[in-house]
Each structure stands twice: as structure tokens, then as C-alpha cells.
Design a protein around this motif. Sequence first.
Motif, short mmCIF file in Angstrom:
data_model
loop_
_atom_site.label_atom_id
_atom_site.label_comp_id
_atom_site.label_asym_id
_atom_site.label_seq_id
_atom_site.Cartn_x
_atom_site.Cartn_y
_atom_site.Cartn_z
N HIS A 1 4.70 44.36 2.03
CA HIS A 1 5.79 43.73 1.28
C HIS A 1 7.13 44.42 1.51
O HIS A 1 7.19 45.64 1.68
CB HIS A 1 5.50 43.78 -0.23
N THR A 2 8.18 43.61 1.42
CA THR A 2 9.53 44.12 1.28
C THR A 2 9.87 44.05 -0.21
O THR A 2 9.10 43.50 -1.00
CB THR A 2 10.54 43.26 2.07
N GLU A 3 11.02 44.55 -0.57
CA GLU A 3 11.42 44.47 -1.98
C GLU A 3 11.52 43.02 -2.44
O GLU A 3 11.22 42.70 -3.59
CB GLU A 3 12.75 45.19 -2.19
N ASP A 4 11.88 42.12 -1.53
CA ASP A 4 12.03 40.70 -1.88
C ASP A 4 10.69 40.01 -2.15
O ASP A 4 10.65 39.03 -2.89
CB ASP A 4 12.75 39.95 -0.76
N THR A 5 9.59 40.48 -1.54
CA THR A 5 8.30 39.80 -1.72
C THR A 5 7.37 40.54 -2.69
O THR A 5 6.36 39.98 -3.11
CB THR A 5 7.56 39.64 -0.37
N PHE A 6 7.69 41.77 -3.06
CA PHE A 6 6.82 42.59 -3.89
C PHE A 6 6.56 41.93 -5.24
O PHE A 6 7.49 41.54 -5.94
CB PHE A 6 7.45 43.98 -4.09
N MET A 7 5.28 41.77 -5.59
CA MET A 7 4.82 41.17 -6.85
C MET A 7 5.22 39.70 -6.99
O MET A 7 5.28 39.17 -8.10
CB MET A 7 5.32 41.97 -8.06
N LYS A 8 5.48 39.04 -5.86
CA LYS A 8 5.89 37.64 -5.91
C LYS A 8 4.98 36.76 -5.07
O LYS A 8 5.35 35.65 -4.71
CB LYS A 8 7.33 37.50 -5.44
N GLY A 9 3.82 37.24 -4.69
CA GLY A 9 2.90 36.45 -3.88
C GLY A 9 2.60 37.14 -2.56
O GLY A 9 2.50 38.36 -2.49
N LYS A 10 2.48 36.35 -1.51
CA LYS A 10 2.14 36.87 -0.19
C LYS A 10 3.24 37.79 0.32
O LYS A 10 4.42 37.61 0.02
CB LYS A 10 1.94 35.72 0.81
N GLY A 11 2.81 38.76 1.14
CA GLY A 11 3.76 39.67 1.76
C GLY A 11 4.29 39.12 3.06
O GLY A 11 3.98 37.99 3.45
#
Length: 136
Positions: free
Chosen positions: A44-54
Motif C-alpha cells: 500500500h501507499t498512503e492513498d490506498t492504506f486501509m481503503k481496500g486493495k493495495g
Amino acid sequence: MKTLALVITMTLTTILSYSQETYTLTVSVDNVLNNNGHVLVGLHTEDTFMKGKGIKNAKAEIHEGKISVTFKDVTPGTYAVMLLHDENDNERMDLEPNGMPMESYGMSNNPMLYGPPTFADAKFELTKDTEMKIRF
């Protein structure tokens, strides 16, 4: 003709100078509680972290309580790795009625948390080929 050759050479040199080196990230876990299901691994990047797929994802088979996943061609940068032991293969984290996870999970830096993880807890800089061990 010499001008054309010079333009082509300069164009190729410019393109190649902008190509960025990539690295390999290998993630392993050696304390999976059982061999049921799979382990889902996300980079993950900061934009995808804890928001679904990496930005890169893998589904690892468990063998004798261990998994290993390699992500290739990863550009240098700041990332976090999240893992979930998806025991029932439903491709999501199962939660208790109170919101607590029912399945094991882990992340880069192996932080000890008493609440939801943050990107700051798990982030690392990828600047070379890297091997990382994560605990559940």
C-alpha cells in the motif's frame, strides 16, 4: 541524415535517463496459526492504506504455518504492507459484533496496536531489494 541520427540518439538518451530503477520486496510470515484458507498480502501507499486493495496484491497458500510473497518491479518510495489470514477465503476481514477482528492480521514494522492501524505505524522506505518478516 546526421541530424536525424543525432535527434534519435538524444531522444533515447533522454528517455533512458528518466527510467527509474525498481526493486523486489519479499514478505514472509512464519507464525500462521493454521493452514486454513490463504493469506492476503497487499502493498500500500498512503492513498490506498486501509481503503481496500493495495497497489500490488497477492494471495498466498499456507504451508506448515508459513507463507512468502515477492512483489517485483516496485519503484522506490514509501509503502506499508498489510496481511490478513483469510481462514474462510471470503476475501475480507471478518469482525466480531464489537468490531474486533476474528482473523489474524499483520503489517510492516510489526507494531503493537490497541486500535486501528495507521499508515505511520506501518510505513517504510523501499530503497533497495528488501526481505521483511511480519508476525501475526
